[in-house]
Design an enzyme around this catalytic site. Structure first.
Site, PDB file in Angstrom:
ATOM      1  N   ASP A   1       0.862  -1.187   0.000  1.00 39.37           N
ATOM      2  CA  ASP A   1       0.000   0.000   0.000  1.00 39.37           C
ATOM      3  C   ASP A   1       0.894   1.231   0.000  1.00 39.37           C
ATOM      4  O   ASP A   1       1.659   1.448   0.945  1.00 39.37           O
ATOM      5  CB  ASP A   1      -0.861  -0.055   1.267  1.00 39.37           C
ATOM      6  CG  ASP A   1      -1.763   1.148   1.431  1.00 39.37           C
ATOM      7  OD1 ASP A   1      -1.630   2.133   0.669  1.00 39.37           O
ATOM      8  OD2 ASP A   1      -2.599   1.103   2.351  1.00 39.37           O
ATOM      9  N   ILE A   2       0.801   2.030  -1.042  1.00 36.62           N
ATOM     10  CA  ILE A   2       1.721   3.166  -1.197  1.00 36.62           C
ATOM     11  C   ILE A   2       1.535   4.213  -0.097  1.00 36.62           C
ATOM     12  O   ILE A   2       2.480   4.941   0.222  1.00 36.62           O
ATOM     13  CB  ILE A   2       1.573   3.794  -2.607  1.00 36.62           C
ATOM     14  CG1 ILE A   2       2.834   4.593  -2.970  1.00 36.62           C
ATOM     15  CG2 ILE A   2       0.315   4.637  -2.717  1.00 36.62           C
ATOM     16  CD1 ILE A   2       2.916   4.984  -4.439  1.00 36.62           C
TER      17      ILE A   2
ATOM     18  N   ASN B   1      -6.412  12.548 -11.149  1.00 31.98           N
ATOM     19  CA  ASN B   1      -7.098  12.937 -12.388  1.00 31.98           C
ATOM     20  C   ASN B   1      -6.945  14.446 -12.548  1.00 31.98           C
ATOM     21  O   ASN B   1      -6.489  15.124 -11.630  1.00 31.98           O
ATOM     22  CB  ASN B   1      -8.557  12.472 -12.385  1.00 31.98           C
ATOM     23  CG  ASN B   1      -9.315  13.025 -11.200  1.00 31.98           C
ATOM     24  OD1 ASN B   1      -9.408  14.234 -11.029  1.00 31.98           O
ATOM     25  ND2 ASN B   1      -9.816  12.141 -10.344  1.00 31.98           N
TER      26      ASN B   1
ATOM     27  N   GLY C   1      -9.642   4.611  -6.185  1.00 33.65           N
ATOM     28  CA  GLY C   1      -8.355   3.933  -6.300  1.00 33.65           C
ATOM     29  C   GLY C   1      -7.293   4.525  -5.395  1.00 33.65           C
ATOM     30  O   GLY C   1      -7.560   4.930  -4.259  1.00 33.65           O
ATOM     31  N   VAL C   2      -6.088   4.606  -5.928  1.00 34.66           N
ATOM     32  CA  VAL C   2      -4.958   5.071  -5.128  1.00 34.66           C
ATOM     33  C   VAL C   2      -5.126   6.546  -4.747  1.00 34.66           C
ATOM     34  O   VAL C   2      -4.711   6.967  -3.661  1.00 34.66           O
ATOM     35  CB  VAL C   2      -3.623   4.789  -5.870  1.00 34.66           C
ATOM     36  CG1 VAL C   2      -3.423   5.678  -7.073  1.00 34.66           C
ATOM     37  CG2 VAL C   2      -2.443   4.877  -4.917  1.00 34.66           C
ATOM     38  N   ASP C   3      -5.767   7.318  -5.590  1.00 35.17           N
ATOM     39  CA  ASP C   3      -6.030   8.745  -5.340  1.00 35.17           C
ATOM     40  C   ASP C   3      -6.862   8.900  -4.065  1.00 35.17           C
ATOM     41  O   ASP C   3      -6.496   9.658  -3.148  1.00 35.17           O
ATOM     42  CB  ASP C   3      -6.769   9.303  -6.570  1.00 35.17           C
ATOM     43  CG  ASP C   3      -6.830  10.817  -6.613  1.00 35.17           C
ATOM     44  OD1 ASP C   3      -6.262  11.470  -5.719  1.00 35.17           O
ATOM     45  OD2 ASP C   3      -7.449  11.342  -7.564  1.00 35.17           O
TER      46      ASP C   3
ATOM     47  N   GLY D   1      -5.584   1.048 -13.315  1.00 39.83           N
ATOM     48  CA  GLY D   1      -6.813   0.753 -12.591  1.00 39.83           C
ATOM     49  C   GLY D   1      -8.001   1.248 -13.398  1.00 39.83           C
ATOM     50  O   GLY D   1      -8.292   0.742 -14.480  1.00 39.83           O
TER      51      GLY D   1
ATOM     52  N   TYR E   1      -8.304   3.701 -15.244  1.00 40.91           N
ATOM     53  CA  TYR E   1      -7.962   4.221 -16.571  1.00 40.91           C
ATOM     54  C   TYR E   1      -7.696   3.131 -17.607  1.00 40.91           C
ATOM     55  O   TYR E   1      -7.511   3.431 -18.793  1.00 40.91           O
ATOM     56  CB  TYR E   1      -6.786   5.201 -16.494  1.00 40.91           C
ATOM     57  CG  TYR E   1      -7.192   6.596 -16.023  1.00 40.91           C
ATOM     58  CD1 TYR E   1      -8.488   6.869 -15.586  1.00 40.91           C
ATOM     59  CD2 TYR E   1      -6.282   7.647 -16.027  1.00 40.91           C
ATOM     60  CE1 TYR E   1      -8.857   8.137 -15.160  1.00 40.91           C
ATOM     61  CE2 TYR E   1      -6.642   8.933 -15.608  1.00 40.91           C
ATOM     62  CZ  TYR E   1      -7.937   9.170 -15.170  1.00 40.91           C
ATOM     63  OH  TYR E   1      -8.286  10.433 -14.758  1.00 40.91           O
TER      64      TYR E   1
HETATM   65  P1  ADP Z   1      -5.740   5.106 -12.634  1.00 40.16           P
HETATM   66  O1  ADP Z   1      -6.972   5.970 -12.643  1.00 40.16           O
HETATM   67  O2  ADP Z   1      -4.487   5.870 -13.005  1.00 40.16           O
HETATM   68  O3  ADP Z   1      -5.917   3.848 -13.416  1.00 40.16           O
HETATM   69  P2  ADP Z   1      -6.166   3.688 -10.077  1.00 40.16           P
HETATM   70  O4  ADP Z   1      -5.986   4.241  -8.724  1.00 40.16           O
HETATM   71  O5  ADP Z   1      -7.553   3.313 -10.496  1.00 40.16           O
HETATM   72  O6  ADP Z   1      -5.493   4.761 -11.085  1.00 40.16           O
HETATM   73  O7  ADP Z   1      -5.227   2.405 -10.251  1.00 40.16           O
HETATM   74  C1  ADP Z   1      -3.847   2.473 -10.410  1.00 40.16           C
HETATM   75  C2  ADP Z   1      -3.200   1.328  -9.650  1.00 40.16           C
HETATM   76  O8  ADP Z   1      -3.126   1.670  -8.266  1.00 40.16           O
HETATM   77  C3  ADP Z   1      -3.965  -0.003  -9.696  1.00 40.16           C
HETATM   78  O9  ADP Z   1      -3.037  -1.058  -9.894  1.00 40.16           O
HETATM   79  C4  ADP Z   1      -4.575  -0.095  -8.302  1.00 40.16           C
HETATM   80  O10 ADP Z   1      -4.746  -1.455  -7.890  1.00 40.16           O
HETATM   81  C5  ADP Z   1      -3.480   0.557  -7.495  1.00 40.16           C
HETATM   82  N1  ADP Z   1      -3.803   0.976  -6.131  1.00 40.16           N
HETATM   83  C6  ADP Z   1      -5.002   1.201  -5.542  1.00 40.16           C
HETATM   84  N2  ADP Z   1      -4.839   1.542  -4.259  1.00 40.16           N
HETATM   85  C7  ADP Z   1      -3.501   1.537  -4.011  1.00 40.16           C
HETATM   86  C8  ADP Z   1      -2.675   1.777  -2.862  1.00 40.16           C
HETATM   87  N3  ADP Z   1      -3.199   2.127  -1.683  1.00 40.16           N
HETATM   88  N4  ADP Z   1      -1.316   1.641  -3.004  1.00 40.16           N
HETATM   89  C9  ADP Z   1      -0.762   1.301  -4.191  1.00 40.16           C
HETATM   90  N5  ADP Z   1      -1.483   1.073  -5.293  1.00 40.16           N
HETATM   91  C10 ADP Z   1      -2.834   1.178  -5.206  1.00 40.16           C
END
Ligand code: ADP
Length: 186
Positions: free
Chosen positions: A20-21, A34, A42-44, A133, A135
Site C-alpha cells: 500500500d503506497i 485525475n 483507487g490510489v487517489d 486501474g 484508466y
Molecule cells: P488510474 O486511474 O491511473 O488507473 P487507479 O488508482 O484506479 O489509477 O489504479 C492504479 C493502480 O493503483 C492499480 O493497480 C490499483 O490497484 C493501485 N492501487 C489502488 N490503491 C492503491 C494503494 N493504496 N497503493 C498502491 N497502489 C494502489
C-alpha cells in the site's frame, strides 16, 4: 518465467514491492490523480484519506493558479499526515486502445514526476502503477512503459534520487512488473 525485484541504475536502486503506497516512508509518493486534482477512487482516494485535508487544500490552490492538470504533467504538494513528506500528483492517460498517444503520455507522467523530485533534491520516491486501474491501461504494457521511463531517466539525467520504488497493490500487477524487470535485467 523469472522475476526480478531490484536493479541498480547508475547510483540509484530501483525496487519493486507489493503493498500500500500510503504506508511508504520515501520522501515522496506519487499519486495517480485525475485532471481535477480533487481526489477520486483507487490510489487517489486512498492517498487523500490517509493524508488528510492539507493535501486537498494545496491541490485547490494549484488548480486556482494553473487550472486543470493536463495528462502527462505533474505537481507537488505536502504529504499532510502521511509519512512521506510530499505527494507528487500526476495524470496518466485513459487507455483508448493505444492510438491516442497513450505510450508517450504515460512516459511523460513518470518523467515529469521524476523531474519534480529531482528539482526538490529528494532522495527517494514511490510510484503506483499509473493508469492500470480505472484508466484501463493493460498492465503488461504499462509495466513496460513505466520501467522504461524510470530506467531511461536514471541513465540519462543527473538526479538526487537514491531509491525509486514501485509499490504495486495486487499480486498480478507485481508479477507483471517483475517479469518485465527480469527481461530488462537479463
Ligand atoms: P488510474 O486511474 O491511473 O488507473 P487507479 O488508482 O484506479 O489509477 O489504479 C492504479 C493502480 O493503483 C492499480 O493497480 C490499483 O490497484 C493501485 N492501487 C489502488 N490503491 C492503491 C494503494 N493504496 N497503493 C498502491 N497502489 C494502489
Amino acid at each position: 518465467m523469472g522475476e526480478v525485484n531490484e536493479i541498480t541504475v547508475g547510483k540509484t536502486k530501483l525496487s519493486l514491492i507489493q503493498g500500500d503506497i500510503t504506508r511508504q516512508t520515501t520522501d515522496a509518493i506519487v499519486n495517480a490523480a485525475n485532471s481535477s486534482l480533487m481526489g477520486g477512487g483507487g490510489v487517489d482516494g486512498a492517498i487523500h484519506r490517509a493524508g488528510g485535508p492539507a493535501i486537498l487544500n494545496e491541490c485547490r490552490q494549484i488548480v486556482s493558479r494553473i487550472g486543470r492538470l493536463d495528462t502527462g504533467k505533474a505537481v507537488i504538494t505536502t504529504g499532510g499526515n502521511l509519512q512521506a513528506k510530499y505527494v507528487i500528483h500526476t495524470v496518466g492517460p485513459v487507455w483508448h486502445g493505444g492510438s491516442r498517444g497513450e505510450v508517450e503520455l504515460l512516459l511523460s507522467a513518470y518523467r515529469e514526476s521524476l523531474k519534480l523530485a529531482t528539482e526538490r533534491e529528494l532522495k527517494s520516491i514511490s510510484f503506483p502503477s499509473i493508469s492500470t486501474g480505472a484508466y484501463g491501461y493493460p498492465v503488461a504494457e504499462a509495466a513496460n512503459v513505466a520501467l522504461d521511463a524510470v530506467i531511461t531517466f536514471l541513465r540519462n539525467e543527473p538526479t538526487s534520487l537514491e531509491e525509486v520504488f514501485f509499490v504495486l497493490y495486487d499480486a498480478r500487477t507485481y508479477q507483471s512488473y517483475s517479469t518485465r524487470l527480469a527481461e530488462i535485467a537479463g
